[in-house]
Design a protein around this motif. Structure first.
Motif, mmCIF file in Angstrom:
data_model
loop_
_atom_site.group_PDB
_atom_site.id
_atom_site.type_symbol
_atom_site.label_atom_id
_atom_site.label_comp_id
_atom_site.label_asym_id
_atom_site.label_seq_id
_atom_site.Cartn_x
_atom_site.Cartn_y
_atom_site.Cartn_z
ATOM 1 N N THR A 1 1.022 -1.081 0.002
ATOM 2 C CA THR A 1 0.107 -0.048 -0.127
ATOM 3 C C THR A 1 0.787 1.183 0.095
ATOM 4 N N ALA A 2 1.974 1.000 0.791
ATOM 5 C CA ALA A 2 2.702 2.343 0.974
ATOM 6 C C ALA A 2 3.583 2.655 -0.584
ATOM 7 N N SER A 3 3.960 1.487 -0.917
ATOM 8 C CA SER A 3 4.502 1.485 -2.296
ATOM 9 C C SER A 3 3.815 1.908 -3.459
ATOM 10 N N LEU A 4 2.428 1.715 -3.450
ATOM 11 C CA LEU A 4 1.434 2.113 -4.389
ATOM 12 C C LEU A 4 1.044 3.650 -4.205
ATOM 13 N N ARG A 5 1.109 4.066 -2.888
ATOM 14 C CA ARG A 5 0.921 5.477 -2.779
ATOM 15 C C ARG A 5 2.071 6.175 -3.171
ATOM 16 N N ARG A 6 3.309 5.670 -3.063
ATOM 17 C CA ARG A 6 4.328 6.476 -3.544
ATOM 18 C C ARG A 6 4.206 6.377 -5.270
ATOM 19 N N ASP A 7 3.684 5.289 -5.896
ATOM 20 C CA ASP A 7 3.677 5.384 -7.087
ATOM 21 C C ASP A 7 2.625 6.263 -7.674
ATOM 22 N N VAL A 8 1.528 6.311 -6.838
ATOM 23 C CA VAL A 8 0.237 7.297 -7.335
ATOM 24 C C VAL A 8 0.984 8.740 -7.305
ATOM 25 N N VAL A 9 1.745 9.148 -6.204
ATOM 26 C CA VAL A 9 2.214 10.243 -6.043
ATOM 27 C C VAL A 9 3.192 10.674 -7.284
ATOM 28 N N ASP A 10 3.971 9.749 -7.494
ATOM 29 C CA ASP A 10 4.890 9.819 -8.658
ATOM 30 C C ASP A 10 4.373 10.127 -9.970
ATOM 31 N N LEU A 11 3.373 9.133 -9.914
ATOM 32 C CA LEU A 11 2.362 9.483 -11.441
ATOM 33 C C LEU A 11 1.473 10.743 -11.449
ATOM 34 N N ALA A 12 1.182 11.142 -10.161
ATOM 35 C CA ALA A 12 0.559 12.549 -10.132
ATOM 36 C C ALA A 12 1.657 13.633 -10.673
ATOM 37 N N VAL A 13 2.848 13.519 -10.210
ATOM 38 C CA VAL A 13 3.938 14.532 -10.487
ATOM 39 C C VAL A 13 4.200 14.359 -11.911
ATOM 40 N N ASP A 14 4.229 13.165 -12.374
ATOM 41 C CA ASP A 14 4.597 12.922 -14.093
ATOM 42 C C ASP A 14 3.427 13.360 -14.764
ATOM 43 N N THR A 15 2.101 13.430 -14.400
ATOM 44 C CA THR A 15 1.136 13.808 -15.024
ATOM 45 C C THR A 15 1.036 15.362 -15.002
ATOM 46 N N HIS A 16 1.327 16.077 -13.895
ATOM 47 C CA HIS A 16 1.662 17.512 -13.959
ATOM 48 C C HIS A 16 2.737 17.914 -14.635
ATOM 49 N N GLU A 17 3.879 17.271 -15.054
ATOM 50 C CA GLU A 17 4.811 17.516 -15.445
ATOM 51 C C GLU A 17 4.696 17.486 -17.072
ATOM 52 N N ILE A 18 3.917 16.434 -17.561
ATOM 53 C CA ILE A 18 3.295 16.139 -18.773
ATOM 54 C C ILE A 18 2.395 17.162 -19.244
ATOM 55 N N ARG A 19 1.352 17.636 -18.276
ATOM 56 C CA ARG A 19 0.599 18.568 -18.771
ATOM 57 C C ARG A 19 1.204 20.054 -18.954
ATOM 58 N N GLU A 20 2.120 20.266 -18.130
ATOM 59 C CA GLU A 20 2.950 21.451 -18.349
ATOM 60 C C GLU A 20 3.752 21.462 -19.584
ATOM 61 N N THR A 21 4.263 20.254 -19.862
ATOM 62 C CA THR A 21 5.040 20.292 -21.043
ATOM 63 C C THR A 21 4.242 20.368 -22.490
ATOM 64 N N LEU A 22 2.841 19.619 -22.400
ATOM 65 C CA LEU A 22 2.010 19.959 -23.245
ATOM 66 C C LEU A 22 1.519 21.221 -23.513
ATOM 67 N N LYS A 23 1.269 21.974 -22.514
ATOM 68 C CA LYS A 23 0.939 23.540 -22.455
ATOM 69 C C LYS A 23 1.968 24.342 -23.241
ATOM 70 N N GLU A 24 3.453 24.056 -22.827
ATOM 71 C CA GLU A 24 4.218 24.728 -23.441
ATOM 72 C C GLU A 24 4.391 24.449 -25.110
ATOM 73 N N GLN A 25 4.142 23.023 -25.112
ATOM 74 C CA GLN A 25 4.482 22.753 -26.745
ATOM 75 C C GLN A 25 3.077 23.330 -27.482
ATOM 76 N N SER A 26 2.000 23.398 -26.726
ATOM 77 C CA SER A 26 0.839 23.694 -27.679
ATOM 78 C C SER A 26 1.027 25.385 -27.797
ATOM 79 N N ALA A 27 1.756 26.047 -26.953
ATOM 80 C CA ALA A 27 1.689 27.546 -27.207
ATOM 81 C C ALA A 27 3.038 27.671 -28.153
ATOM 82 N N THR A 28 4.162 26.822 -28.153
ATOM 83 C CA THR A 28 5.037 26.765 -29.277
ATOM 84 C C THR A 28 4.352 26.469 -30.492
ATOM 85 N N LEU A 29 3.463 25.587 -30.720
ATOM 86 C CA LEU A 29 2.884 25.231 -31.790
ATOM 87 C C LEU A 29 1.973 26.544 -32.406
#
Length: 134
Positions: free
Chosen positions: A33-61
């Protein structure tokens, strides 16, 4: 009656080996459960970074699309200008051909006039010579 049997079975103490196995399973489940919680937090961080990257790429495009549209407009204008220049050059070429023909005619006329002047000069020399002889 079923409830009574259930109550009796659940009230019985568990054997030590079963209790240890259950305790080990609970510890393992907590670790998972602790490992899954860490994985969920990592996934949330990765998702946020991906959204920011997509936002930047969208502005660039979007900027690139605007630039390409502007370049397309400029190329169209340049194409029209080149077409106009081509027409002007064709007109100038035609004018140069006409002038070249005119110059050829003028050259021929000057050549004829030169011959006439030479003949007149020769005639004048003869006249002057005859006048001098008198």
């Amino acid at each position: 009656m079923e409830d009574t049997v259930k109550d009796i079975v659940t009230s019985l103490p568990l054997p030590d080996s079963t209790a240890r196995r259950l305790q080990a399973d609970v510890i393992l489940l907590r670790q998972e459960t602790a490992s899954l919680r860490r994985d969920v937090v990592d996934l949330a961080v990765d998702t946020h970074e991906i959204r920011e990257t997509l936002k930047e790429q969208s502005a660039t495009l979007q900027r690139h699309d605007t630039m390409l549209t502007e370049h397309g407009r400029m190329l169209k204008e340049h194409g029209e200008t080149l077409k106009e220049h081509g027409e002007t050059l064709r007109e100038h070429g035609q004018t140069l051909k006409e002038h070249s023909r005119d110059l050829a005619e003028i050259k021929a006329t000057l050549r004829d006039h030169g011959e006439v002047l030479r003949e007149l000069a020769t005639t004048l020399k003869v006249v002057v010579t005859k006048l001098d002889e008198r």
